[in-house]
Design an enzyme around this catalytic site. Sequence first.
Site, PDB file in Angstrom:
ATOM      1  N   HIS A  21      37.991  31.161  33.391  1.00  0.00           N
ATOM      2  CA  HIS A  21      38.812  32.180  34.066  1.00  0.00           C
ATOM      3  C   HIS A  21      39.010  31.513  35.295  1.00  0.00           C
ATOM      4  O   HIS A  21      40.193  31.461  36.085  1.00  0.00           O
ATOM      5  CB  HIS A  21      38.136  33.390  34.230  1.00  0.00           C
ATOM      6  N   ASP A 123      42.446  38.592  38.448  1.00  0.00           N
ATOM      7  CA  ASP A 123      42.014  38.540  36.856  1.00  0.00           C
ATOM      8  C   ASP A 123      41.955  40.087  36.584  1.00  0.00           C
ATOM      9  O   ASP A 123      41.406  41.140  37.059  1.00  0.00           O
ATOM     10  CB  ASP A 123      40.769  37.962  36.733  1.00  0.00           C
TER      11      ASP A 123
END
Length: 461
Positions: A21, A123
């Site tokens: 990520h 995110d």
Amino acid sequence: METIQPPNTAVVVVPFPAQGHLNQLLHLSRLLAGYNLPIHIITTTTHGRQVKTRIHGWNPLSIHFHHYPTDHFDSPPPDPTATVKFPDHLIPSFKSAMHLRQPFVDLLSTLSSAAKRVVVIHDYLMSTVVQDAVSYTNVETYMFTCCSAFTSFWYNWESTGRPSLDGELQSILKELPSNEDCMSTDGLQFILSIDVSYKRFSSGMILDSCRVIEGKYIDLLEQEEARDHQKLWALGPFNPVAITRDSSPNRHKLFDWLDKQASNSVLYVSFGTTTSISNEQIQELAMGLEQSEQRFIWVLRDADKGDIFDGEVRKIELPKGFEERVGENGLVVVDWVPQPEILGHPATGGFMSHCGWNSSTESITMGVPVAAWPMHSDQPRNAMLITKVLNIGIYVRDWTRREELISSTVVEEAVRKLMASEEGEEMRKRAAELGGRVRRSVEDGGVRRIELDSFVGHITR
């Protein structure tokens, strides 16, 4: 790149603290910084250090990093014998990042008082941290999802009651990997604990995907977002697409070996940062690589710990005499390597991969076909996208065989099929053609370049 002078716009990027990520939003930050936008990345101290340690091929000096210490968290070793491969050992580090909510508010207060507009890109799994953005009238938020459009579409389809599908999608559904064992119980509980009610305040969704690769599925997601009056931006690939040969003294020694190999002759083997493989499976994989008689680079690292700087790393044992027997045919590497540069090297002709989305996009971008071995999370569906939809890969192990020990014979057959067969050569041609189209998409007039210009124009309007 022609720069756009922003009307006093600042961008705050809030990544989730898993390498797959972190990497994606770091590369998006690099792209946005190319438009002279001030970029602020907020992370924990531990994960900020991790990011900077692993940057390859570009200098992040134009990006402002804001690192905040969090309470001590456990950093246990991964469990290579676990049946479900989701990295439960990382959950304490994930939870530590949830304490960034107040530092995020403090940073936002400072930036929003000085800038006309603050754009928050976060995110999906950091929604709890950024929820206070709704309190500021000059702040817009954009949610980033780190999955492929293909995988995201099927997740959404399942969560919205499985509406009717067209014929092509019905055909894909018959082979769609199940979600069973993709997540552990603890992993699922952590994800369900994320406060996603904040999503209704979002100004849009960002994907690390390209219409050249996943146009149909991006269109389908776009239709879903439009029903909620949301905008979707497909800004990928985030990773660099032009690889400049590193001639510095710090160049990784593996390239000395790779430079000597013939074009498309080397299989690159790596299973990412969250996969821990059992000793027994490593023995079978090693023997399969040896028996295939194909050239390879094998990055033999255990999964990351929550704090990669804490304590010792598992020492993985290879079969006795393995490296001596393979000799110049193979290279085993145990440290961090510049994966895009390896995939972009002319000698690399295949990639044995867990099919994490970072690795998948890097492989597609560089035109390298895949021997798919998915382990957890979105990887089984990414593997299906590569093997069944794009037709640029084969399975070493499909998801129905996830509990099996994969024998050296199966490994050998998969490697030979990808690297030394007519079918493998056809896949290599298709992968090269698709990679070329993706690389052209980032140039002036290309579909990705147009979409990225459009996004920057939108947030700096």
